[in-house]
Design an enzyme around this catalytic site. Sequence first.
Site, mmCIF file in Angstrom:
data_model
loop_
_atom_site.group_PDB
_atom_site.id
_atom_site.type_symbol
_atom_site.label_atom_id
_atom_site.label_comp_id
_atom_site.label_asym_id
_atom_site.label_seq_id
_atom_site.Cartn_x
_atom_site.Cartn_y
_atom_site.Cartn_z
ATOM 1 N N GLY A 12 42.214 -86.715 41.951
ATOM 2 C CA GLY A 12 43.044 -86.127 40.881
ATOM 3 C C GLY A 12 43.518 -84.754 41.287
ATOM 4 N N GLY A 18 42.013 -80.341 39.280
ATOM 5 C CA GLY A 18 41.772 -80.796 40.657
ATOM 6 C C GLY A 18 42.641 -80.051 41.661
ATOM 7 C CE1 TYR A 168 38.200 -87.932 29.032
ATOM 8 C CE2 TYR A 168 37.440 -86.640 27.158
ATOM 9 C CZ TYR A 168 37.843 -86.710 28.475
ATOM 10 O OH TYR A 168 37.875 -85.573 29.249
HETATM 11 N N1 LIG Z 1 41.717 -80.453 30.351
HETATM 12 C C1 LIG Z 1 40.578 -80.359 29.670
HETATM 13 O O1 LIG Z 1 40.488 -79.630 28.656
HETATM 14 C C2 LIG Z 1 39.369 -81.110 30.108
HETATM 15 C C3 LIG Z 1 38.173 -80.924 29.388
HETATM 16 C C4 LIG Z 1 37.025 -81.598 29.784
HETATM 17 C C5 LIG Z 1 37.077 -82.445 30.888
HETATM 18 N N2 LIG Z 1 38.257 -82.618 31.554
HETATM 19 C C6 LIG Z 1 38.255 -83.525 32.722
HETATM 20 O O2 LIG Z 1 38.799 -82.846 33.833
HETATM 21 C C7 LIG Z 1 39.356 -83.800 34.745
HETATM 22 C C8 LIG Z 1 40.724 -83.337 35.188
HETATM 23 O O3 LIG Z 1 41.576 -83.312 34.070
HETATM 24 P P1 LIG Z 1 42.829 -82.331 33.906
HETATM 25 O O4 LIG Z 1 42.669 -81.636 32.625
HETATM 26 O O5 LIG Z 1 43.074 -81.554 35.147
HETATM 27 O O6 LIG Z 1 43.973 -83.428 33.672
HETATM 28 P P2 LIG Z 1 45.390 -83.680 34.348
HETATM 29 O O7 LIG Z 1 46.140 -82.408 34.497
HETATM 30 O O8 LIG Z 1 45.982 -84.802 33.565
HETATM 31 O O9 LIG Z 1 45.010 -84.161 35.820
HETATM 32 C C9 LIG Z 1 44.372 -85.385 36.023
HETATM 33 C C10 LIG Z 1 44.442 -85.754 37.482
HETATM 34 O O10 LIG Z 1 43.899 -87.077 37.631
HETATM 35 C C11 LIG Z 1 44.874 -87.903 38.252
HETATM 36 N N3 LIG Z 1 44.798 -89.288 37.836
HETATM 37 C C12 LIG Z 1 44.977 -89.782 36.577
HETATM 38 N N4 LIG Z 1 44.913 -91.118 36.608
HETATM 39 C C13 LIG Z 1 44.692 -91.476 37.898
HETATM 40 C C14 LIG Z 1 44.557 -92.713 38.564
HETATM 41 N N5 LIG Z 1 44.630 -93.886 37.921
HETATM 42 N N6 LIG Z 1 44.319 -92.706 39.899
HETATM 43 C C15 LIG Z 1 44.271 -91.536 40.591
HETATM 44 N N7 LIG Z 1 44.401 -90.338 40.015
HETATM 45 C C16 LIG Z 1 44.623 -90.302 38.685
HETATM 46 C C17 LIG Z 1 46.219 -87.302 37.849
HETATM 47 O O11 LIG Z 1 47.223 -87.774 38.708
HETATM 48 P P3 LIG Z 1 48.800 -87.766 38.288
HETATM 49 O O12 LIG Z 1 49.296 -86.417 38.712
HETATM 50 O O13 LIG Z 1 49.371 -88.897 39.088
HETATM 51 O O14 LIG Z 1 48.860 -87.992 36.799
HETATM 52 C C18 LIG Z 1 45.887 -85.814 37.997
HETATM 53 O O15 LIG Z 1 45.932 -85.414 39.340
HETATM 54 C C19 LIG Z 1 39.345 -85.143 34.024
HETATM 55 O O16 LIG Z 1 38.256 -85.904 34.482
HETATM 56 C C20 LIG Z 1 39.116 -84.761 32.553
HETATM 57 O O17 LIG Z 1 38.443 -85.775 31.835
HETATM 58 C C21 LIG Z 1 39.400 -81.971 31.203
#
Ligand SMILES: NC(=O)c1ccc[n+]([C@@H]2O[C@H](COP(=O)([O-])OP(=O)(O)OC[C@H]3O[C@@H](n4cnc5c(N)ncnc54)[C@H](OP(=O)(O)O)[C@@H]3O)[C@@H](O)[C@H]2O)c1
Length: 288
Positions: A12, A18, A168
Amino acid sequence: MTIPTRHAVVTGATQGIGLEAAKALLHMGWQVTLVGRNSSALATVSANLKQPDRVTTRVADLSLLRQTRKLGDDLLQAAQPIHALINNAGAYFNPRQLTTEGVEATWALNHLSPFGLTQTVEPLLRAAATPDNPARVVVVSSNAHTMAKKPPRDDLEFAIGYKAMQAYARSKLANIWFVREQANRWAQTGNPAITINAVHPGIVGTRFFRGNGFFGWFWRTLLDRVAISPAQGAQGLLRLATDPSLAAVTGKYFSQITEKEPAPLAKDAFLAQQVWQASDKRWREVTA
Ligand SMILES: NC(=O)c1ccc[n+]([C@@H]2O[C@H](COP(=O)([O-])OP(=O)(O)OC[C@H]3O[C@@H](n4cnc5c(N)ncnc54)[C@H](OP(=O)(O)O)[C@@H]3O)[C@@H](O)[C@H]2O)c1
C-alpha cells in the site's frame, strides 16, 4: 566494515501512510520495495521518489490471495533479505464484496493477505535477521479493533448480517490476534529472530474510506476534523520497523509510537489460535 543496506517491503505504498513510510525509510538510507495494485501509480510514485537505485516496485492486488502468494514467491525468487515487512495496505468495503476468489474482500485484503505474505517471505526475514537485530514485521491495525464483537467461529467472512464497519473492525482485531499468535509461534521454535507487532497509526488524513458511498463520505468527513498528516501517521510504523530500542519487542500493540494494551477481546489467546488456524486453512485452500 560496511553495514549492508537494509531492505523494507511496504505494501500500500502508492499513497497515504504507506507512501510516507516508504519516503522516510529512503531518507534513512534503506532500500525499499513498494507494493501496489496499480502499475502506473507505482511508476509515478517511483519516478517522484527519484531514487532509482534504491526503489523497486512490485504489482499485486492484495485482495487476491493468489496474487499475494505470487508476490511472496517473486520476492523469494529475487532472494533479497527483508529487514522489515510493513503490511500496510488496507481498505473498507461497503457494501459486502466477494473477491473473484470467493473471499470477503475486507477479510482478504486486511487480514488474510498480510497473514499469508508474512508466512511466504519468512525465509527472507530469517536471512536478514541477526541475533542483535531481528527482522521486523509490522502490521497496520487500527483502534477500530475496539469496536469489533466476537466473531462467530463459522462465519469469519460475515456472510450473515454484514456491516462494513464491523467487518473492518473485525479485520483489524484479527491483525492483533495474528501478531500475538505469530509471536508465540516464533518464540516456541526457540528462534525468535523475527519480531512482529501491530500499530494503530492514529486518525490520519488520507483517502481511506473514500469511494464507499454515503458512509465512506460520512466517516472521512468526521475523521478529517481531527486527522493528523500521513507523515505523522507513518511515525508508528517507522518506529516499529527501525527503533533499536524495540529490537526485542514482539507480539505487542502500539498506538502511534506508544505501546498500549489492546481491547480485552484482542488478548483472547484461544480465539487468536483458532483464527490463526482458520486463516492458515483458508490461505492454503485458496492459494493451493
Ligand atoms: N487513515 C486512517 O485514519 C487510518 C486509521 C487506522 C488505520 N489505518 C490503516 O492504515 C493503512 C493505510 O491506510 P491509509 O489511511 O494510508 O489509506 P489510503 O490512503 O487509502 O492508502 C491505502 C493503500 O493501500 C493500497 N491498497 C488498497 N487496496 C489494495 C489492494 N487490493 N491491493 C494492493 N494495495 C491496495 C492503496 O492503493 P491504491 O493507491 O491503488 O488505492 C494505497 O496505497 C490501512 O491498513 C488502514 O486500515 C488508517
